[in-house]
Design an enzyme around this catalytic site. Structure first.
Site, PDB file in Angstrom:
ATOM      1  CG  ASP A  45      66.179   0.609  54.007  1.00 27.29           C
ATOM      2  OD1 ASP A  45      67.065  -0.268  54.146  1.00 27.29           O
ATOM      3  OD2 ASP A  45      65.282   0.646  54.315  1.00 27.29           O
ATOM      4  CD  GLU A 102      65.459  -5.903  54.864  1.00 27.78           C
ATOM      5  OE1 GLU A 102      65.157  -5.915  55.982  1.00 27.78           O
ATOM      6  OE2 GLU A 102      64.992  -5.163  54.086  1.00 27.78           O
ATOM      7  CD  GLU A 103      63.372  -2.608  52.386  1.00 32.62           C
ATOM      8  OE1 GLU A 103      62.655  -3.013  53.383  1.00 32.62           O
ATOM      9  OE2 GLU A 103      64.588  -1.820  52.740  1.00 32.62           O
ATOM     10  CG  HIS A 146      68.487  -5.064  52.103  1.00 30.68           C
ATOM     11  ND1 HIS A 146      67.785  -4.203  51.418  1.00 30.68           N
ATOM     12  CD2 HIS A 146      68.469  -4.459  53.442  1.00 30.68           C
ATOM     13  CE1 HIS A 146      67.246  -3.204  52.067  1.00 30.68           C
ATOM     14  NE2 HIS A 146      67.508  -3.378  53.426  1.00 30.68           N
ATOM     15  CG  HIS A 176      60.442   1.510  54.056  1.00 26.55           C
ATOM     16  ND1 HIS A 176      59.988   0.503  55.100  1.00 26.55           N
ATOM     17  CD2 HIS A 176      61.837   1.258  53.576  1.00 26.55           C
ATOM     18  CE1 HIS A 176      61.090  -0.459  55.096  1.00 26.55           C
ATOM     19  NE2 HIS A 176      62.062   0.100  54.086  1.00 26.55           N
ATOM     20  CG  ASP A 219      65.539  -5.864  48.498  1.00 24.90           C
ATOM     21  OD1 ASP A 219      66.373  -6.103  49.382  1.00 24.90           O
ATOM     22  OD2 ASP A 219      64.137  -5.968  48.991  1.00 24.90           O
ATOM     23  CG  ASP A 242      69.002  -2.808  56.649  1.00 25.74           C
ATOM     24  OD1 ASP A 242      68.962  -1.703  55.969  1.00 25.74           O
ATOM     25  OD2 ASP A 242      68.207  -3.545  56.463  1.00 25.74           O
TER      26      ASP A 242
END
Length: 474
Positions: A109, A138-139, A70, A448, A72, A162
């Protein structure tokens, strides 16, 4: 192709703004990459990209293989850090064998998945036809996978890049949903004789609300709500509360500004409370801090009834692991994350939460439990961005290929697991029935959250595995 080439691509990616919902610079970079190398490229109406590399000589009859990452990244930074994710490159260092972003998220990520695809696309690794698919957002809601149209890619086997634990092959994941809450409120004039006090809980480790939810880390929103709930008996007036950020991240910071009858006594109670709570989290969150001081904020206050209902529901809101898998030892089955509380719009307090489960009925139960908590407090509740889980297929062909390759390369068995985090594979399976999938990646930690890092040695093994699987896939 080797880990050095992948890392060079990733270094470039760290300079490209790509926050969820604002992936346009990353999309353009991918399109330009394909054009400069004479590769076929498709872009759909929402920004998903598919770069296609035709089969090597002698590999024309090998089935098409899809590689997916992904575009983003989660954009988080420590308070006080001057960093604009819309234009500033990620600052990182190499330390003790890890690539680390000290004050922000690194974006490995899933920037490292993108980098691996780009390195493969320009390499001379012999392979069948490759489709490298890069999804958006995606996030925040898996929008790219959700709104991808049938036929955007044609391969029947997909490798998702991922995952965050080298040596582990993932063949299943949890589904999830965001539950969003709003408290409408009116402001009233404050009690002028009251003292103005600022309280802050910060320094939490935070982390991924799927991968890290079982680690017992501090949720600063609940900690501050826990204190404020006990303060209701002393009487306080709420001017401001602000904590957490993304639905898929554990809240690392939360602060409030209140008016109180006796500021000194409130601060003394808060400091005593902080000493007790720091002891509770001495292992998981050794840097947890409790800060208090007078404040210059001079706002009107939230009406008392709403303040009581808000604080009580934040305190009682479920957070953390609800159930463990009965089939896979150590796997979280169902969890919920109290992610954020915001007063960004006058007259509305917004609360963000997310729920995950490998079992749809338990996910629905969990989202309803969270909703019931806030509905009982008179709030408005909405469920958004649901995504399905990915049911494991132990008879998968790509699983056998990857296991055989791993054993050949490293002389050991990989772990075959399901993951509590959400992957786009569940949505792909809904759109492309019969799709054979697996997910693997290098070792990442602290995703994150600021301080996100990637282990360099694990990148070597990740790349070796990917090259071997792609070149030997049949």
């Amino acid at each position: 192709m080797d880990s050095k080439s992948v890392l060079e691509h990733f270094r470039v990616i760290t300079t490209i703004p790509r926050e969820s919902g604002h992936e346009e610079p990353m999309t353009k970079y991918l399109v330009d990459f394909a054009a400069s190398r004479g590769l076929e490229c498709k872009v759909d109406e929402i920004g998903n990209v598919n770069i296609i590399k035709q089969a090597s000589a002698g590999k024309e009859n090998v089935p098409t293989l899809v590689l997916q990452a992904h575009q983003d990244m989660v954009c988080e930074k420590n308070s006080g850090v001057q960093h604009d994710f819309a234009k500033d490159p990620i600052h990182y260092i190499i330390e003790n064998g890890w690539m680390v972003a000290p004050d922000t998220t690194l974006g490995a990520d899933d920037g490292i998945g993108i980098a691996a695809c780009l390195a493969l696309l320009e390499s001379d690794v012999p392979s069948g036809r490759l489709e490298c698919v890069f999804t958006i957002s995606e996030e925040t809601g898996m929008d790219g996978a959700e709104f991808m149209k049938e036929g955007f890619f044609t391969g029947k086997t997909l490798i998702n890049l991922d995952s965050e634990d080298e040596g582990q092959l993932f063949i299943g994941c949890a589904g999830g949903v965001n539950t969003l809450i709003e408290f409408p409120y009116e402001t009233v004039s404050p009690t002028q004789s009251y003292d103005k006090v600022s309280l802050k809980v910060c320094g939490g480790i935070g982390g991924h609300s799927g991968d890290d939810i079982n680690k017992g880390r501090a949720n600063t929103i609940q900690i501050l709500a826990r204190f404020l709930y006990t303060e209701l008996e002393h009487g306080f007036e709420l001017m401001m509360i602000h904590g957490g950020n993304k639905p898929n991240a554990i809240a690392r910071e939360c602060e409030c500004a209140i008016r109180v009858p006796d500021g000194k006594a409130t601060i003394e109670r808060f400091e005593a409370f902080g000493r007790e709570v720091k002891e509770e989290f001495r292992v998981t969150d050794p840097g947890l801090q409790f800060k208090s001081c007078g404040t210059g904020l001079n706002e009107k206050v939230v009406e008392a009834d709403v303040t009581k209902r808000l604080i009580t529901s934040l305190f009682t809101c479920p957070h953390g692991v609800f159930a463990m898998s009965q089939d896979i030892p150590g796997l979280v089955e169902t969890s919920t994350n109290l992610a954020s509380v915001r007063m960004t719009e006058k007259g509305i307090i917004r609360i963000g939460t997310s729920q995950r489960s490998s079992t749809l009925s338990e996910r629905i139960m969990m989202q309803n439990k969270v909703a019931a908590n806030f509905l009982a407090a008179g709030a408005n509740v909405e469920h958004k961005f649901p995504y399905p889980g990915w049911k494991p297929n132990v008879k998968s062909n790509i699983l056998k290929v990857c296991v055989d390759s791993y054993k050949k390369l490293f002389n050991q068995e990989p772990l075959v697991l399901a993951i509590h985090a959400g992957l786009e594979c569940g949505l792909f399976l809904d759109k492309f029935p019969g799709l054979d999938m697996i997910s693997f990646g290098p070792t990442l930690r602290g995703v994150h959250a600021p301080g996100e890092r990637m282990e360099i040695a694990s990148l070597d093994k990740f790349v070796d595995l990917l090259v071997d699987v792609v070149s030997n896939f049949a």
